[in-house]
Design an enzyme around this catalytic site. Sequence first.
Site, mmCIF file in Angstrom:
data_model
loop_
_atom_site.group_PDB
_atom_site.id
_atom_site.type_symbol
_atom_site.label_atom_id
_atom_site.label_comp_id
_atom_site.label_asym_id
_atom_site.label_seq_id
_atom_site.Cartn_x
_atom_site.Cartn_y
_atom_site.Cartn_z
ATOM 1 N N ASP A 109 38.412 38.820 39.315
ATOM 2 C CA ASP A 109 37.619 39.285 40.359
ATOM 3 C C ASP A 109 38.501 40.771 40.720
ATOM 4 O O ASP A 109 37.685 41.715 40.744
ATOM 5 C CB ASP A 109 37.355 38.331 41.571
ATOM 6 C CG ASP A 109 38.469 37.622 41.927
ATOM 7 O OD1 ASP A 109 39.834 38.017 41.331
ATOM 8 O OD2 ASP A 109 38.507 36.880 43.021
ATOM 9 N N ASP A 112 45.069 43.021 41.991
ATOM 10 C CA ASP A 112 45.714 43.338 43.380
ATOM 11 C C ASP A 112 47.230 43.777 43.022
ATOM 12 O O ASP A 112 47.432 45.031 42.609
ATOM 13 C CB ASP A 112 45.534 42.234 44.240
ATOM 14 C CG ASP A 112 45.965 42.719 45.907
ATOM 15 O OD1 ASP A 112 45.597 43.649 46.109
ATOM 16 O OD2 ASP A 112 46.439 41.792 46.227
ATOM 17 N N LYS A 140 42.526 47.412 43.221
ATOM 18 C CA LYS A 140 43.190 47.861 44.300
ATOM 19 C C LYS A 140 44.603 48.465 43.819
ATOM 20 O O LYS A 140 45.537 47.857 44.064
ATOM 21 C CB LYS A 140 43.530 46.725 45.230
ATOM 22 C CG LYS A 140 42.231 46.370 45.935
ATOM 23 C CD LYS A 140 42.952 45.330 47.257
ATOM 24 C CE LYS A 140 41.891 44.588 47.787
ATOM 25 N NZ LYS A 140 42.442 43.314 48.455
ATOM 26 N N VAL A 162 38.583 41.997 50.599
ATOM 27 C CA VAL A 162 36.971 42.104 50.730
ATOM 28 C C VAL A 162 36.605 40.517 50.201
ATOM 29 O O VAL A 162 37.366 39.701 49.832
ATOM 30 C CB VAL A 162 36.837 42.982 49.392
ATOM 31 C CG1 VAL A 162 37.095 44.541 49.713
ATOM 32 C CG2 VAL A 162 37.423 42.650 47.891
ATOM 33 N N ASP A 168 36.205 34.968 47.941
ATOM 34 C CA ASP A 168 36.120 34.258 49.454
ATOM 35 C C ASP A 168 37.280 34.571 50.682
ATOM 36 O O ASP A 168 38.086 35.174 50.271
ATOM 37 C CB ASP A 168 36.459 32.866 49.086
ATOM 38 C CG ASP A 168 37.701 32.411 48.781
ATOM 39 O OD1 ASP A 168 38.487 33.057 47.970
ATOM 40 O OD2 ASP A 168 38.103 31.325 49.369
ATOM 41 N N ARG A 174 31.669 33.508 49.060
ATOM 42 C CA ARG A 174 31.455 33.609 47.616
ATOM 43 C C ARG A 174 30.138 34.006 47.314
ATOM 44 O O ARG A 174 30.033 34.648 46.179
ATOM 45 C CB ARG A 174 32.166 32.474 46.986
ATOM 46 C CG ARG A 174 33.455 32.163 46.755
ATOM 47 C CD ARG A 174 33.951 31.329 45.779
ATOM 48 N NE ARG A 174 35.224 30.697 45.974
ATOM 49 C CZ ARG A 174 36.279 30.987 45.993
ATOM 50 N NH1 ARG A 174 36.505 32.306 45.441
ATOM 51 N NH2 ARG A 174 37.458 30.362 46.140
HETATM 52 P P1 IMP Z 1 47.450 39.646 42.360
HETATM 53 O O1 IMP Z 1 47.930 38.702 41.578
HETATM 54 O O2 IMP Z 1 48.086 40.089 43.598
HETATM 55 O O3 IMP Z 1 46.611 40.853 41.629
HETATM 56 O O4 IMP Z 1 46.214 39.001 42.925
HETATM 57 C C1 IMP Z 1 44.836 38.862 42.546
HETATM 58 C C2 IMP Z 1 44.097 37.446 43.092
HETATM 59 O O5 IMP Z 1 44.384 37.601 44.444
HETATM 60 C C3 IMP Z 1 42.715 38.261 42.782
HETATM 61 O O6 IMP Z 1 42.308 37.631 41.609
HETATM 62 C C4 IMP Z 1 42.115 37.203 44.039
HETATM 63 O O7 IMP Z 1 41.758 35.834 43.479
HETATM 64 C C5 IMP Z 1 43.075 37.536 45.036
HETATM 65 N N1 IMP Z 1 42.710 38.461 46.018
HETATM 66 C C6 IMP Z 1 43.381 39.774 45.993
HETATM 67 N N2 IMP Z 1 42.799 40.684 46.868
HETATM 68 C C7 IMP Z 1 41.928 39.856 47.435
HETATM 69 C C8 IMP Z 1 40.730 40.192 48.455
HETATM 70 O O8 IMP Z 1 40.642 41.399 49.129
HETATM 71 N N3 IMP Z 1 39.703 39.311 48.531
HETATM 72 C C9 IMP Z 1 39.767 38.100 47.961
HETATM 73 N N4 IMP Z 1 40.667 37.968 46.932
HETATM 74 C C10 IMP Z 1 41.858 38.626 46.863
HETATM 75 MG MG MG Z 2 41.517 35.603 41.456
#
Ligand code: IMP
Ligand code: MG
Length: 183
Positions: A109, A112, A140, A162, A168, A174
């Site tokens: 999804d 981040d 992002k 978001v 969610d 969702r």
């Molecule tokens: P990362 O390991 O920080 O890149 O995390 C990614 C995961 O965090 C994504 O796959 C989402 O499941 C969750 N996540 C990060 N930002 C958001 C957001 O703004 N809304 C909902 N879930 C998020």
């Molecule tokens: Mg995820």
Amino acid sequence: MLTVAGTAPAWPSDPGPVLISKSEIAARVKSLADEISRDHQGQRIKVGVVLAGAIVFAADLVRHISLDVEIFFIQASSYGDGTVSSGRVLVRRDEKVDLADAHVLVVDDILDTGHTARALLDELGSQRPATLRIATLLDKPSRRQVDVRADYVGFEVPNKFVVGYGMDHSGSFRHLPSVHALD
Ligand code: IMP
Ligand code: MG
């Protein structure tokens, strides 16, 4: 909404304004699927759907892919203090799906901090697939802590939380057809 007078609902009721509309998403998802189909022409691909946030995106995406597609599911859980991505991510997947020499596409999804994507690439890469690519609905880039990029990105978004279209907040939102900015 049905609420008893004088009591607040036990879940947040407002997902905030629409950031990306249903029709913008539909058009972008179709063009990503076309790109994926072109890049994998003549190949069979194994699509790993990262639970649970990517289920709506993946369900729409695969229906536009004109290749032989096998679907499997991946669970990626960050452990640590919960809200902040700790960098330690546990990856679990359906072991019955053999990834050796396969063309693998991970569908997630949001990209981040990048910790989840890094862990997914390391874990699935250890199975020696022929190719291993990532498709993410949202990116992002301003939040990145790990140098990792997705091969297919739906939309770049600002640093806002978001929800909707699979994503969610405490289990809610969702099912919404658009992406909302929850602040
Ligand atoms: P990362 O390991 O920080 O890149 O995390 C990614 C995961 O965090 C994504 O796959 C989402 O499941 C969750 N996540 C990060 N930002 C958001 C957001 O703004 N809304 C909902 N879930 C998020
Ligand atoms: Mg995820």
